[in-house]
Write an enzyme that holds these catalytic residues in place. Structure first.
Site, short mmCIF file in Angstrom:
data_model
loop_
_atom_site.label_atom_id
_atom_site.label_comp_id
_atom_site.label_asym_id
_atom_site.label_seq_id
_atom_site.Cartn_x
_atom_site.Cartn_y
_atom_site.Cartn_z
N SER B 149 0.84 -1.19 0.00
CA SER B 149 0.00 0.00 0.00
C SER B 149 0.89 1.26 0.00
O SER B 149 1.75 1.38 -0.86
CB SER B 149 -0.95 -0.04 1.20
OG SER B 149 -1.85 1.03 1.17
N ASP B 324 -9.50 -3.85 -6.14
CA ASP B 324 -8.90 -2.72 -5.41
C ASP B 324 -9.24 -1.42 -6.14
O ASP B 324 -8.77 -1.18 -7.25
CB ASP B 324 -7.39 -2.93 -5.34
CG ASP B 324 -6.67 -1.89 -4.47
OD1 ASP B 324 -7.28 -0.84 -4.15
OD2 ASP B 324 -5.50 -2.13 -4.12
N HIS B 357 -8.46 -3.56 -1.68
CA HIS B 357 -7.13 -3.10 -1.31
C HIS B 357 -6.57 -3.85 -0.11
O HIS B 357 -5.36 -4.08 -0.02
CB HIS B 357 -7.19 -1.59 -1.02
CG HIS B 357 -5.85 -1.00 -0.73
ND1 HIS B 357 -4.85 -0.98 -1.67
CD2 HIS B 357 -5.33 -0.44 0.39
CE1 HIS B 357 -3.77 -0.41 -1.14
NE2 HIS B 357 -4.05 -0.07 0.10
#
Lengths: 378, 378
Positions: B149, B324, B357
Site C-alpha cells: 500500500s 482494489d 485493497h
C-alpha cells in the site's frame, strides 16, 4: 429552508390523505411535474421520466421554462426522446424540495415545516405519487416508463405496484435492490450531515445551516458518481495555479481534482434541502424489489429475480456502464434477466462510458442512440 | 495525544538534523522497528518491510512481543516470509504515532508536541529514514524490499534514492504515483477531520478530541479498502436485530454493513493520532516516482515510466487485486512494466481476491504462496 422550484413547474394534487408505505399519511400533498409534446387522441403516446435523488422536474427546456434542463440533449423535438412524437412527463420525486411535498414543505397539521416529522419515505411512495400524476392526466397506459438511477428503482416499484400502467420500460443505471457498498456510501453521506452541529436534528435555517455536512455529502456523492478512469484522463496530477491556493492552510486545496470537488459542493450545498436529502437517501437503502415476490425466502438474489418476474411489460431495456461503482452494471443485467424471465423482450446494454454512474447525464453520444433506437422500435 | 507503541518496539536514532525533502529538518528523531530471525554472517539475508498508513512495526509475534501482529500469517518460522531463513525488519513509518517521530511526538526545540509545526512530510522522508535503519543494522544490501500500500510508494522511493540498497523488490497493492480518485478520497478524509471543531487546528487533547472526524475518515477508508463484491456476499441486505438498533434515531444504524463500519471506526478512532493521519495521508498524494526521471516532461505517464526505469533491482514482483479501487491493479502493472524497462526480471501478478485493497492482509491463501514462491527463487 425554502424549496427550490423552477419557473413553469406544474403541480398535481395527490388524494388526501395519501397513505405512505411504512406508515402515516400526507394531507394536501402535491407532485411537481413538467411536460413536453402533446398527448395524442388515443392517449397512447405518453412517456414518464422518474429521476435520481437531486433533479427537479425540469428535464429540458419547454414552453413554461426556456432554460436548459438537466437532460437537455436527450429530450425535445427531434432528440432521442422526441417530443414531436411523444408526450413526455417528468415528475419531481415525492420527498424532494423541488416542488413536490417533502420534509422541507409546510405540514398542514402544524403550520410549520415537516422537517423530521415527515413520515418515513419509501421509493414506493414516490412511485405511487407518480402513478397518480399519470392517471390524473388521463393516461391509462404509458408507452414507456423511463427511470434513471434512483428513478430506476422508482420505475420498478411503479411497474410492480401498478400492473399495466406501462407497456415498456427503460432502466438507466438503476437497481432492483440496494447493495451494501451503496448503502455504506449513503450511510456515510447521511452521517456527515447529521454530525454537522448546524443540522441540529433537522431544525436548521438559512442562518444556521449544515453547510459543512452537506459539502462532505456532496463531495462523496461526486466521487462515487464519476470514475477513476475518467479522472485519470481529466485531472491526472495537475495542480492548481498558486493564485488559486491558500498557502496559509497546510491541508488546503492543491490538486485540480480537489478544486473540482469543491466547486461541485459549493454549487449544491444551498440548493438542496438537507432533510430531504436524508429522506431520499434512506429510501434507496430500503428498496428491494424482492419485497414483491410472492414467496419471499432467505435467498436474496432469488427474491430479487422473483420480484422482477412479477412485473409485466412487453419490452424493456436496461442500460449500464462498466465504470459505475454505485449502481454497477451487474445490477442492470439483473433487471434485464429478471424482466425476461417474466416474458418481456428485455435487453441489457452495457456501455463503455468512462464517466461512471453519471454517464447518462453527460455521455449523450452513447446513451442518446440507445434510447432513440428503443423508442423508435415501439 | 499520546503515541501508541507496542511493547518490545526497538528504536533507531536518526542523524540529527535529519533533513526533510520539502524543507526543514528533524532534531533527535527516531524510527521504531522490530525484527525477526537472525542476520547471517554474510549479512545478505535481510528483508525490509515498509507498511501502509496505519500499521505499527509489529508485523508478527516475536521474542519482544508474543502478541499476534498485523501480518501474523505471513511472517515467522516456516511462513511465506520465513524467519528461519531471512532476517526481517519492519519499520514504523516516519510521521506515524506508533513509535517513530511524527506530529504526535515532542518537538525538542519547544518541549511541546509538534502538532502542525511538524515539517511537511513526504513519502521520501520515510524512505530515507528506513534506509538509515537498514544501514545502521550493518546491512549494505537487502535481499528484498517489501512494501504494501503506502509502503509500496515508500519502497519505490527508497529504491530510487538509495541505489543498490536492495537486490529485489516485492510491491504489494502499491503505486508509482497518486491518481486523482485516491487523492479525492484522501482529501475528503482529511476534510472530515479538519471540519471537526474538536480538531481545533491540530490542538486537540484526550478530552477534546476530533472523534467524529476520525470516525468519518476511517469509515470512508474502510469503504475504499474493501470491495462491493466482498460485501455483497458478506452482508447483502441483512439488517441488525432490533435489540442492536436505536429506534429513537430516524437515521441510525439499520443494516449490518453500517454496523460493520461503525465497529471499524470505533476500534480506530482513539488509536491513531489525527495530525499524524493528516500528514501521512497528504504525503501519499504528493508521491510521484516521475519526480525521479531525468528529463521530466508534461507526459505524466511517460515521467512515471522513466522514473521507474531509473531504479536498479535484479528481480521484482508487483501484486495487485482486481477489486482494489484505491490502488487499482493497473498501478501495479505499471510498476512491473517500468522496472522491466530498467532491466529487472519483473512480473505483474494480478490476484482474483474479492477483498479489495486490504486483500494482502486477509487473503493469505493467495498472497502467501505468491510471496513465498518469489522469495524461494532468490
Amino acid at each position: 429552508m425554502t424549496e427550490f422550484i423552477p419557473p413553469g413547474t406544474r403541480f398535481f394534487d395527490l388524494p388526501s390523505p395519501f397513505p405512505m408505505k411504512r406508515g402515516g399519511a400526507l394531507h394536501g400533498a402535491r407532485v411537481a411535474f413538467e411536460t413536453w409534446g402533446t398527448l395524442n387522441a388515443a392517449r397512447d403516446n405518453a412517456i414518464l421520466i422518474v429521476t435520481g435523488l437531486s433533479p427537479d422536474a425540469h428535464a429540458a427546456s419547454n414552453h413554461g421554462n426556456p432554460e436548459p434542463g438537466w437532460w437537455e440533449p436527450m429530450l425535445g423535438p427531434g432528440k432521442p426522446i422526441d417530443s414531436d412524437r411523444w408526450f413526455v412527463i417528468c415528475v419531481n420525486s415525492l420527498g424532494s424540495c423541488k416542488g413536490s411535498t417533502g420534509p422541507a414543505s409546510l405540514n398542514p397539521d402544524t403550520g410549520a415545516l415537516y422537517r423530521l416529522d415527515f413520515p418515513d419515505l419509501s421509493v414506493e411512495d414516490g412511485a405511487d405519487a407518480a402513478a397518480h400524476v399519470v392517471r390524473g392526466l388521463g393516461i391509462a397506459q404509458l408507452a414507456c416508463m423511463i427511470g434513471n438511477s434512483m428513478g430506476g428503482m422508482t420505475a420498478l416499484a411503479l411497474l410492480a405496484r401498478h400492473p399495466g400502467l406501462a407497456r415498456t420500460h427503460i432502466n438507466i443505471s438503476g437497481a432492483a435492490r440496494a447493495l451494501p457498498f451503496s448503502i455504506a456510501i449513503r450511510s456515510l453521506q447521511r452521517e456527515a450531515i447529521r454530525l454537522d452541529p448546524d443540522w441540529n436534528h433537522g431544525r436548521y435555517d438559512d442562518e444556521r445551516y449544515p453547510e459543512s455536512g452537506m459539502r462532505m455529502a456532496r463531495k462523496l456523492g461526486v466521487i462515487t458518481y464519476r470514475s477513476a478512469l475518467e479522472w485519470d484522463g481529466r485531472f491526472g496530477r495537475v495542480r492548481l495555479e498558486s493564485d488559486r491556493r491558500d498557502d496559509e492552510d497546510p491541508f488546503g486545496l492543491e490538486f485540480e481534482v480537489e478544486s473540482y470537488l469543491e466547486g461541485h459542493a459549493r454549487r449544491f450545498v444551498r440548493r438542496f434541502d438537507p432533510n430531504c436529502y436524508l429522506y431520499l437517501s434512506r429510501s434507496m437503502d430500503w428498496f428491494d424489489i424482492g419485497d414483491y415476490c410472492t414467496a419471499r425466502s432467505g435467498d436474496s438474489e432469488g427474491n430479487t429475480r422473483a420480484g422482477l418476474a412479477s412485473i409485466r411489460v412487453d419490452k424493456a431495456l436496461a442500460i449500464g456502464v462498466h465504470t459505475d461503482i454505485l449502481f454497477p452494471p451487474q445490477q442492470q443485467e439483473e433487471i434485464a434477466d429478471g424482466l425476461r424471465a417474466s416474458g418481456a423482450d428485455a435487453q441489457f446494454l452495457p456501455l463503455p462510458s468512462p464517466q461512471g454512474h453519471d454517464a447518462f447525464l453527460v455521455d449523450i453520444g452513447r446513451f442518446g442512440p440507445a434510447v432513440a433506437a428503443f423508442l423508435a422500435g415501439l
